[in-house]
Design a protein around this motif. Structure first.
Motif, PDB file in Angstrom:
ATOM      1  N   PRO A  33      37.604  39.013  50.032  1.00 25.93           N
ATOM      2  CA  PRO A  33      36.535  39.949  50.387  1.00 25.93           C
ATOM      3  C   PRO A  33      35.301  39.217  50.898  1.00 25.93           C
ATOM      4  O   PRO A  33      35.109  38.026  50.610  1.00 25.93           O
ATOM      5  N   PRO A  34      34.456  39.903  51.671  1.00 23.78           N
ATOM      6  CA  PRO A  34      33.201  39.292  52.115  1.00 23.78           C
ATOM      7  C   PRO A  34      32.359  38.839  50.927  1.00 23.78           C
ATOM      8  O   PRO A  34      32.482  39.366  49.809  1.00 23.78           O
ATOM      9  N   ASP A  35      31.486  37.881  51.180  1.00 31.16           N
ATOM     10  CA  ASP A  35      30.689  37.277  50.103  1.00 31.16           C
ATOM     11  C   ASP A  35      29.794  38.283  49.385  1.00 31.16           C
ATOM     12  O   ASP A  35      29.462  38.095  48.217  1.00 31.16           O
ATOM     13  N   THR A  36      29.378  39.337  50.085  1.00 31.32           N
ATOM     14  CA  THR A  36      28.454  40.305  49.479  1.00 31.32           C
ATOM     15  C   THR A  36      29.151  41.282  48.539  1.00 31.32           C
ATOM     16  O   THR A  36      28.488  41.987  47.776  1.00 31.32           O
ATOM     17  N   VAL A  37      30.467  41.338  48.582  1.00 28.88           N
ATOM     18  CA  VAL A  37      31.227  42.325  47.806  1.00 28.88           C
ATOM     19  C   VAL A  37      31.228  41.966  46.329  1.00 28.88           C
ATOM     20  O   VAL A  37      31.374  40.798  45.950  1.00 28.88           O
ATOM     21  N   ARG A  38      31.062  42.986  45.488  1.00 26.01           N
ATOM     22  CA  ARG A  38      31.055  42.797  44.044  1.00 26.01           C
ATOM     23  C   ARG A  38      32.179  43.555  43.330  1.00 26.01           C
ATOM     24  O   ARG A  38      32.437  43.311  42.155  1.00 26.01           O
ATOM     25  N   ALA A  39      32.834  44.475  44.050  1.00 26.77           N
ATOM     26  CA  ALA A  39      33.914  45.257  43.450  1.00 26.77           C
ATOM     27  C   ALA A  39      35.019  45.479  44.482  1.00 26.77           C
ATOM     28  O   ALA A  39      34.728  45.668  45.677  1.00 26.77           O
ATOM     29  N   VAL A  40      36.261  45.447  44.028  1.00 28.66           N
ATOM     30  CA  VAL A  40      37.412  45.568  44.917  1.00 28.66           C
ATOM     31  C   VAL A  40      38.435  46.502  44.285  1.00 28.66           C
ATOM     32  O   VAL A  40      38.668  46.463  43.070  1.00 28.66           O
ATOM     33  N   SER A  41      39.061  47.358  45.121  1.00 33.11           N
ATOM     34  CA  SER A  41      40.206  48.140  44.682  1.00 33.11           C
ATOM     35  C   SER A  41      41.440  47.626  45.402  1.00 33.11           C
ATOM     36  O   SER A  41      41.445  47.496  46.636  1.00 33.11           O
ATOM     37  N   ARG A  42      42.486  47.305  44.625  1.00 36.61           N
ATOM     38  CA  ARG A  42      43.746  46.807  45.179  1.00 36.61           C
ATOM     39  C   ARG A  42      44.917  47.530  44.531  1.00 36.61           C
ATOM     40  O   ARG A  42      44.818  48.045  43.417  1.00 36.61           O
ATOM     41  N   ASP A  43      46.042  47.544  45.231  1.00 37.16           N
ATOM     42  CA  ASP A  43      47.253  48.138  44.688  1.00 37.16           C
ATOM     43  C   ASP A  43      47.674  47.408  43.421  1.00 37.16           C
ATOM     44  O   ASP A  43      47.443  46.197  43.277  1.00 37.16           O
ATOM     45  N   ARG A  44      48.316  48.130  42.540  1.00 38.16           N
ATOM     46  CA  ARG A  44      48.711  47.562  41.249  1.00 38.16           C
ATOM     47  C   ARG A  44      49.667  46.380  41.389  1.00 38.16           C
ATOM     48  O   ARG A  44      49.808  45.576  40.457  1.00 38.16           O
ATOM     49  N   THR A  45      50.329  46.243  42.548  1.00 43.34           N
ATOM     50  CA  THR A  45      51.246  45.125  42.771  1.00 43.34           C
ATOM     51  C   THR A  45      50.523  43.851  43.194  1.00 43.34           C
ATOM     52  O   THR A  45      51.147  42.790  43.269  1.00 43.34           O
ATOM     53  N   ALA A  46      49.220  43.958  43.492  1.00 36.28           N
ATOM     54  CA  ALA A  46      48.439  42.799  43.936  1.00 36.28           C
ATOM     55  C   ALA A  46      47.671  42.194  42.763  1.00 36.28           C
ATOM     56  O   ALA A  46      47.400  42.862  41.760  1.00 36.28           O
ATOM     57  N   LYS A  47      47.302  40.945  42.902  1.00 29.98           N
ATOM     58  CA  LYS A  47      46.491  40.288  41.891  1.00 29.98           C
ATOM     59  C   LYS A  47      45.022  40.665  42.084  1.00 29.98           C
ATOM     60  O   LYS A  47      44.577  40.908  43.201  1.00 29.98           O
ATOM     61  N   PRO A  48      44.245  40.721  41.002  1.00 33.88           N
ATOM     62  CA  PRO A  48      42.807  40.989  41.150  1.00 33.88           C
ATOM     63  C   PRO A  48      42.087  39.847  41.846  1.00 33.88           C
ATOM     64  O   PRO A  48      42.574  38.716  41.902  1.00 33.88           O
ATOM     65  N   ALA A  49      40.908  40.181  42.394  1.00 31.80           N
ATOM     66  CA  ALA A  49      40.090  39.179  43.087  1.00 31.80           C
ATOM     67  C   ALA A  49      39.251  38.418  42.068  1.00 31.80           C
ATOM     68  O   ALA A  49      38.498  39.035  41.303  1.00 31.80           O
ATOM     69  N   PRO A  50      39.322  37.115  42.038  1.00 33.13           N
ATOM     70  CA  PRO A  50      38.585  36.338  41.029  1.00 33.13           C
ATOM     71  C   PRO A  50      37.077  36.582  41.087  1.00 33.13           C
ATOM     72  O   PRO A  50      36.479  36.615  42.160  1.00 33.13           O
ATOM     73  N   GLY A  51      36.487  36.779  39.912  1.00 30.28           N
ATOM     74  CA  GLY A  51      35.042  36.870  39.798  1.00 30.28           C
ATOM     75  C   GLY A  51      34.423  38.206  40.161  1.00 30.28           C
ATOM     76  O   GLY A  51      33.200  38.345  40.088  1.00 30.28           O
ATOM     77  N   LEU A  52      35.240  39.206  40.530  1.00 31.50           N
ATOM     78  CA  LEU A  52      34.710  40.500  40.934  1.00 31.50           C
ATOM     79  C   LEU A  52      35.130  41.588  39.945  1.00 31.50           C
ATOM     80  O   LEU A  52      35.952  41.357  39.057  1.00 31.50           O
ATOM     81  N   TYR A  53      34.524  42.770  40.095  1.00 29.82           N
ATOM     82  CA  TYR A  53      34.966  43.933  39.331  1.00 29.82           C
ATOM     83  C   TYR A  53      36.188  44.496  40.062  1.00 29.82           C
ATOM     84  O   TYR A  53      36.107  44.894  41.223  1.00 29.82           O
ATOM     85  N   ASN A  54      37.327  44.519  39.375  1.00 31.42           N
ATOM     86  CA  ASN A  54      38.595  44.863  40.014  1.00 31.42           C
ATOM     87  C   ASN A  54      39.138  46.202  39.528  1.00 31.42           C
ATOM     88  O   ASN A  54      39.261  46.433  38.323  1.00 31.42           O
ATOM     89  N   ILE A  55      39.475  47.043  40.496  1.00 33.72           N
ATOM     90  CA  ILE A  55      40.029  48.370  40.242  1.00 33.72           C
ATOM     91  C   ILE A  55      41.487  48.376  40.685  1.00 33.72           C
ATOM     92  O   ILE A  55      41.795  48.001  41.823  1.00 33.72           O
ATOM     93  N   CYS A  56      42.352  48.802  39.810  1.00 31.30           N
ATOM     94  CA  CYS A  56      43.793  48.801  40.043  1.00 31.30           C
ATOM     95  C   CYS A  56      44.231  50.185  40.538  1.00 31.30           C
ATOM     96  O   CYS A  56      44.133  51.176  39.805  1.00 31.30           O
ATOM     97  N   TYR A  57      44.704  50.241  41.771  1.00 32.76           N
ATOM     98  CA  TYR A  57      45.151  51.509  42.355  1.00 32.76           C
ATOM     99  C   TYR A  57      46.555  51.846  41.868  1.00 32.76           C
ATOM    100  O   TYR A  57      47.480  51.039  41.982  1.00 32.76           O
ATOM    101  N   VAL A  58      46.697  53.067  41.328  1.00 31.67           N
ATOM    102  CA  VAL A  58      48.001  53.566  40.880  1.00 31.67           C
ATOM    103  C   VAL A  58      48.193  54.977  41.420  1.00 31.67           C
ATOM    104  O   VAL A  58      47.350  55.849  41.189  1.00 31.67           O
ATOM    105  N   ASN A  59      49.263  55.192  42.146  1.00 31.38           N
ATOM    106  CA  ASN A  59      49.593  56.540  42.609  1.00 31.38           C
ATOM    107  C   ASN A  59      50.237  57.269  41.437  1.00 31.38           C
ATOM    108  O   ASN A  59      51.447  57.192  41.233  1.00 31.38           O
TER     109      ASN A  59
END
Length: 251
Positions: A33-59
């Protein structure tokens, strides 16, 4: 005074996101993610982004198109059916709806989806984003908002047991039930387009990640809500950075 027994309360270890944190919606595939980003949403099959607030997407309320065969082969009784016995499909995304119409079926679905939440927690995510809460609106009357709320309560309970915060995904219809369900913040699509940003902002004390897909809606949202909410412009296919058609802007 203790909370009423019907209210889903989160343990203190659950950590909702900060209001107006710069957000990246990476459902189409993870990327740095860009340097300014503080939170990320990713699919549950992906690993979270280090050092950020991570949201796990689940259908959680519909079947992913590439998982349809698995549901049909192994859990056919948990797909919502029409009068001819055919699965009810969300035509926009070619996703069969899951059948949340009875307590027994909701419990059976939790045996499948609950472990997905467990996996999010084990991977190091901070929160979950259960998608298609509003699937009842596409069920041709076979599901109701009450069914959705009842299943969402089970989902939030499981998430909170795993110290995961839970996002309400779309649908202002269920905002009055947010406390009894147990939602902690919101992830909303096209709230400017549908003139719903204020409703979510007030309900969640600005802890709202809002995604727009049209430039004119994004511009309007930034003018009206840019100082209160985290707003992102994305392409509808949420393509990864570097791929053709990728769009990613913030106010």
């Amino acid at each position: 005074m203790p909370a009423p027994s019907h209210v889903a309360t989160a343990p203190t270890a659950v950590r909702p996101p900060a209001a107006n944190a710069a957000f990246d919606y990476q459902l189409g595939g993870p990327y740095p993610p860009p340097d300014t980003v503080r939170a990320v949403s990713r699919d549950r099959t992906a690993k979270p982004a280090p050092g950020l607030y991570n949201i796990c997407y689940v259908n959680a309320f519909q079947a992913q198109p590439d998982d349809t065969g698995t549901w049909k082969d192994h859990h056919p009784e948990l797909l919502l059916r029409d009068e001819r016995g055919h699965p009810v499909i969300d035509q926009d995304w070619d996703e069969p709806l899951l059948d949340i119409s009875t307590a027994a079926k909701r419990a059976a679905l939790m045996d499948i989806i609950g472990p997905w939440f467990d996996g999010c927690a084990k991977a190091g995510y901070d929160a979950v984003e259960p998608d298609n809460l509003d699937s009842y609106e596409r069920s041709h009357g076979r599901l109701t908002a009450q069914h959705a709320a009842a299943f969402a309560e089970l989902l939030t309970r499981r998430a909170h047991q795993r110290q995961l915060a839970v996002a309400q995904k779309n649908t202002t219809d269920l905002l009055p039930r947010r406390h009894s369900i147990g939602f902690d913040f919101a992830v909303v699509e096209e709230c400017a387009h549908y003139q719903e940003c204020g409703d979510f902002a007030d309900a969640y004390a600005n802890r709202v990640f809002a995604i727009e897909y049209e430039k004119k809606d994004f511009a309007a949202a930034c003018r009206a809500w840019g100082k209160r909410l985290s707003l992102t412009l994305r392409d509808r296919d949420v393509r990864p950075a570097g791929s053709a058609g990728h769009v990613d802007q913030r106010c």
